[in-house]
Design an enzyme around this catalytic site. Structure first.
Site, PDB file in Angstrom:
ATOM      1  N   ASP A 186      -6.981  -6.414  13.536  1.00 20.83           N
ATOM      2  CA  ASP A 186      -8.287  -5.794  13.278  1.00 20.83           C
ATOM      3  C   ASP A 186      -9.377  -6.830  13.022  1.00 20.83           C
ATOM      4  OD1 ASP A 186      -8.007  -3.134  13.738  1.00 20.83           O
ATOM      5  OD2 ASP A 186      -7.660  -2.565  11.648  1.00 20.83           O
ATOM      6  N   GLN A 211     -12.459  -6.597   8.576  1.00 20.89           N
ATOM      7  CA  GLN A 211     -11.641  -5.640   7.816  1.00 20.89           C
ATOM      8  C   GLN A 211     -10.808  -6.326   6.721  1.00 20.89           C
ATOM      9  OE1 GLN A 211     -12.045  -2.288   9.333  1.00 20.89           O
ATOM     10  NE2 GLN A 211     -13.572  -3.623  10.282  1.00 20.89           N
ATOM     11  N   GLU A 234     -18.907   4.006   0.549  1.00 20.37           N
ATOM     12  CA  GLU A 234     -18.175   3.359  -0.536  1.00 20.37           C
ATOM     13  C   GLU A 234     -18.975   3.261  -1.826  1.00 20.37           C
ATOM     14  OE1 GLU A 234     -18.354   2.352   2.584  1.00 20.37           O
ATOM     15  OE2 GLU A 234     -16.300   2.661   3.260  1.00 20.37           O
ATOM     16  N   PHE A 261     -14.304  -3.219   1.927  1.00 17.97           N
ATOM     17  CA  PHE A 261     -15.404  -2.259   1.816  1.00 17.97           C
ATOM     18  C   PHE A 261     -15.616  -1.840   0.369  1.00 17.97           C
ATOM     19  CE2 PHE A 261     -13.439  -1.168   6.099  1.00 17.97           C
ATOM     20  CZ  PHE A 261     -14.138  -2.174   6.735  1.00 17.97           C
ATOM     21  N   ARG A 311       0.846  -1.210   0.000  1.00 23.71           N
ATOM     22  CA  ARG A 311       0.000   0.000   0.000  1.00 23.71           C
ATOM     23  C   ARG A 311       0.876   1.254   0.000  1.00 23.71           C
ATOM     24  NH1 ARG A 311      -1.888   1.492   6.100  1.00 23.71           N
ATOM     25  NH2 ARG A 311      -0.386   0.210   7.185  1.00 23.71           N
ATOM     26  N   ARG A 316      -1.465  -4.421   3.937  1.00 18.54           N
ATOM     27  CA  ARG A 316      -1.112  -3.513   5.035  1.00 18.54           C
ATOM     28  C   ARG A 316       0.336  -3.661   5.522  1.00 18.54           C
ATOM     29  NH1 ARG A 316      -1.431  -2.308  10.933  1.00 18.54           N
ATOM     30  NH2 ARG A 316      -0.729  -4.418  11.285  1.00 18.54           N
TER      31      ARG A 316
HETATM   32  C1  LIG Z   1     -17.735   0.482   5.522  1.00 15.35           C
HETATM   33  C2  LIG Z   1     -16.550   0.967   6.243  1.00 15.35           C
HETATM   34  N1  LIG Z   1     -15.762   1.911   5.672  1.00 15.35           N
HETATM   35  C3  LIG Z   1     -14.649   2.323   6.302  1.00 15.35           C
HETATM   36  C4  LIG Z   1     -14.296   1.830   7.517  1.00 15.35           C
HETATM   37  C5  LIG Z   1     -13.008   2.274   8.192  1.00 15.35           C
HETATM   38  N2  LIG Z   1     -13.277   3.080   9.393  1.00 15.35           N
HETATM   39  C6  LIG Z   1     -13.228   2.530  10.620  1.00 15.35           C
HETATM   40  S1  LIG Z   1     -13.604   3.631  11.833  1.00 15.35           S
HETATM   41  C7  LIG Z   1     -13.846   4.866  10.702  1.00 15.35           C
HETATM   42  C8  LIG Z   1     -14.259   6.229  11.168  1.00 15.35           C
HETATM   43  C9  LIG Z   1     -15.576   6.191  11.867  1.00 15.35           C
HETATM   44  O1  LIG Z   1     -15.959   7.460  12.286  1.00 15.35           O
HETATM   45  P1  LIG Z   1     -17.210   7.627  13.219  1.00 15.35           P
HETATM   46  O2  LIG Z   1     -18.374   6.913  12.662  1.00 15.35           O
HETATM   47  O3  LIG Z   1     -17.392   9.080  13.467  1.00 15.35           O
HETATM   48  O4  LIG Z   1     -16.796   6.852  14.533  1.00 15.35           O
HETATM   49  P2  LIG Z   1     -15.831   7.329  15.726  1.00 15.35           P
HETATM   50  O5  LIG Z   1     -14.562   6.568  15.583  1.00 15.35           O
HETATM   51  O6  LIG Z   1     -15.642   8.795  15.639  1.00 15.35           O
HETATM   52  O7  LIG Z   1     -16.550   6.931  16.945  1.00 15.35           O
HETATM   53  C10 LIG Z   1     -13.603   4.400   9.407  1.00 15.35           C
HETATM   54  C11 LIG Z   1     -13.705   5.221   8.192  1.00 15.35           C
HETATM   55  C12 LIG Z   1     -15.143   0.848   8.075  1.00 15.35           C
HETATM   56  N3  LIG Z   1     -14.865   0.271   9.253  1.00 15.35           N
HETATM   57  N4  LIG Z   1     -16.255   0.449   7.425  1.00 15.35           N
END
Ligand SMILES: Cc1ncc(C[n+]2csc(CCOP(=O)(O)OP(=O)(O)O)c2C)c(N)n1
Ligand SMILES: [Mg+2]
Lengths: 284, 319
Positions: free
Chosen positions: B123, B127, B64, B89, B16, B173
């Protein structure tokens, strides 16, 4: 569904803010210790929902029985933002679903405490999450299933505020209102940040309450760290049966540790071992 | 992680990272290149492109399906587009959008899925993209590439720039062993013989190329002479190299960090069935989701080590 609260199977029936505040401290310590031991995980995403989770499980809201995790009429809790798994595990251990020592196996090979919740490996986990956006639809399904159950149970779903960018959330929101899912509550963890940026850089989160209302949800806004406000909102949600209920909880990502509160790049990072003692001390 | 150490391979960067570096460089050369990501650009490494070319980078949020269809629109308007997220995703959450918006109209979108495979470790299964290659291969007109090291990843990204059509690039990763050097070139659809051999052939891609080299070394102690083919392009597959391997060595083990159904193993098996069948074994994730754990533990427990390739080979040849 307030009248059904009499048949409580577990958890204190009464709400005690002082006790919950103590418990919140314990839970934050657990989350810190387990993620630092694992060397990875999402403590900051866990910290913003500690008071909400503590009130759900120990403030007289959820009806559950750790000795009967598959009791058909238990209330359901779904952590749609599955990356906050550490706080869910800390809560489930505290409730007695499994021994507290197991918390230290978080993310390790062989442990049912996977990086994200796995409903087939851990009792008390109601949905396998980790791909954001799906928990509310699953919750809606469980809420609809309750209609044919002996007794109506309630379903509570926590989503992230960034997670609301997933279109599926709004598909569920529309359907739940249309289907008058009065036993479904969503709690939006409005902690203002997501993985790479502030939510406000992608959408205006101050419009979230209006959006949920426009989708047909009874909606309230609260301070998600004020135990009294959290309890009041969850009680109102539980007693409201005319349709789905949304609680927009204003929270702080990383709440409890100043360095996390001011720096969103702690997302998805554990506190390193050499900083653990100081962090635990700050939590108290 | 000491994958490849037994055969003297040095640990390199994650693929990556190599993708992110290549994308940044290509951004300067190609003003028509646009990148779309969904709140994971610090993980996919598209953030390095975003730093240099903010006006050509869009973070569309954790969304996505939207991401993929936005990429489709950009491409339909004549842009060259990279659409990136976690493999799981991107490919699973947005599959219909990929099908309708990218594959069906045969648009110039390079889908890039990071955090592929079980080597992401702790993870856990939600994931891990472990079905992504099957999903990508299923769609008509898709070019599907699984590079094995950082140098091949950079070369593959360059090669993909001159491809006008839909493609999927899979990156991982953790750091992976270095197989090539900065002189390596990349031809889409061509296998690379990384080790000559006459008794059996290992066909691998991704981090399993290093495992295959380890296995070949181990078997050489028993005078079994294994050929190792790196097969970064799963589609279109290099039929010639597979047929030659079958003819010349008479036994094949396919190794990949992917589920059993629909990945490199399936593609190779179909070629063999149609052309020059030979005894074949498959080293892959079988038909199961993984768990959390360290990278090494998972690779070992889910059967993706050099030793697993050795064991499979022993079922086919002996001295
Ligand atoms: C479908 C999907 N896309 C991307 C991710 C990667 N990801 C994990 S946590 C996160 C951010 C989440 O933000 P939020 O919903 O505000 O939760 P917070 O961590 O702030 O509580 C992302 C993009 C995922 N887990 N699932
Ligand atoms: Mg958030």
């Amino acid at each position: 569904m307030g009248d059904q609260q009499t048949e409580r199977a577990n958890g204190p029936a009464t709400f005690d803010a002082a006790k919950l505040a103590d418990l919140a401290r314990t839970l934050r310590r657990d989350v810190l210790e387990m993620t630092t031991e694992a060397g990875s995980g999402h403590p900051s995403s866990s910290f913003s929902i500690v008071e909400i989770m503590a009130t759900l499980y120990f403030g007289g809201i959820l009806q559950y029985d750790p000795k009967k995790p598959h009791w058909p009429e238990r209330d359901r809790f779904i952590l749609s933002k599955g990356h906050a798994a550490p706080i869910l595990y800390a809560i489930l251990a505290e409730a007695g679903y499994f021994p507290k020592e197991e918390l230290m196996t978080l993310r390790k090979y062989g442990s049912p405490l996977e990086g994200h919740p796995n409903m087939r490996r851990l009792p008390g986990v109601e949905a396998s999450t980790g791909s954001l956006g799906q928990g509310l639809s699953i919750g809606l399904g469980q809420a609809l299933a309750a209609r044919s159950a002996e007794r109506l149970y309630n379903v509570y779903v926590i989503t992230g505020d960034g997670e609301l960018e997933e279109g599926q959330i709004w598909e569920a929101a529309m359907a739940a209102a249309n289907l008058k899912a009065g036993n479904l509550t969503v709690i939006v963890d409005n902690n203002k940040f997501q993985q790479t940026t502030a939510v406000s850089n992608l959408t205006d989160p101050s419009l979230y309450p209006e959006k949920w209302r426009a989708f047909g949800w009874k909606t309230v806004e609260i301070n998600g760290h004020d135990l009294n406000e959290v309890h009041q909102a969850l009680t109102e949600a539980t007693n409201y049966n005319d349709g789905p209920f949304a609680i927009i909880a204003h929270t702080i990502k990383g709440k409890g540790l100043h360095f996390m509160e001011i720096d969103y790049t702690w997302h998805g990072k554990a506190v390193p071992k050499d900083k653990l003692a100081a962090a635990l001390e700050e939590i108290g | 992680m000491n994958l490849g150490a037994a055969v003297g391979l040095k640990m390199g960067k994650p693929t990556r990272d190599a993708f992110g570096e290549a994308l940044r460089a290509l951004g300067a050369e190609h003003p028509e290149l646009f990148v779309v990501d969904g709140d994971v650009h610090n993980s996919t490494r598209t953030e390095w492109f975003a730093e240099d070319h903010p006006e050509r980078f869009f973070n569309v949020g954790i969304a996505e399906s939207n991401l993929v269809s936005v990429a489709s629109g950009l491409a339909a308007a004549g842009k060259t587009v990279v659409a990136a997220s976690f493999a799981a995703f991107l490919m699973c959450n947005a599959y219909d959008q990929i099908r309708m918006g990218i594959a069906f109209p045969h648009l110039n979108v390079k889908l890039v899925g990071s955090h592929a495979g079980i080597s992401i470790g702790e993870d856990g299964p939600s994931q891990m993209g472990i079905e992504d290659v099957a999903l990508a291969c299923a769609l008509p007109g898709m070019t599907v590439i699984v590079p094995s090291d950082e140098f091949q990843t950079r070369a593959a990204m360059r090669a993909l720039m001159s491809l006008d059509g839909p493609s999927y690039l899979r990156v991982g990763r953790p750091g992976v062993p270095i197989i090539y050097d900065d002189q390596v070139s990349f031809e889409i659809g061509k296998a690379i013989t990384v080790r000559q051999g006459t008794d059996i052939t290992f066909i691998a891609n991704g981090l399993m190329v290093a495992a295959a080299l380890e296995a070949a070394e181990e078997l050489s102690k028993e005078n079994i002479d294994a050929r190792v083919l790196d097969m970064p392009t799963v589609k279109p597959i290099d039929e010639e190299a597979i047929v030659a391997a079958s003819r010349e060595t008479g036994a094949i083990v396919v190794a990949e960090e992917h589920l059993h159904h629909g990945g490199l193993g399936s593609v190779v098996a179909m070629v063999l069935a149609r052309t020059e069948p030979c005894r074949t074994r498959f080293v892959d994730l079988k038909d199961t989701f993984a768990t959390s754990g360290s990278e090494d533990e998972l690779l070992e427990h889910f059967g993706l080590t050099g030793q697993d390739i050795v064991n499979a080979a022993r079922e086919l040849v002996s001295r």
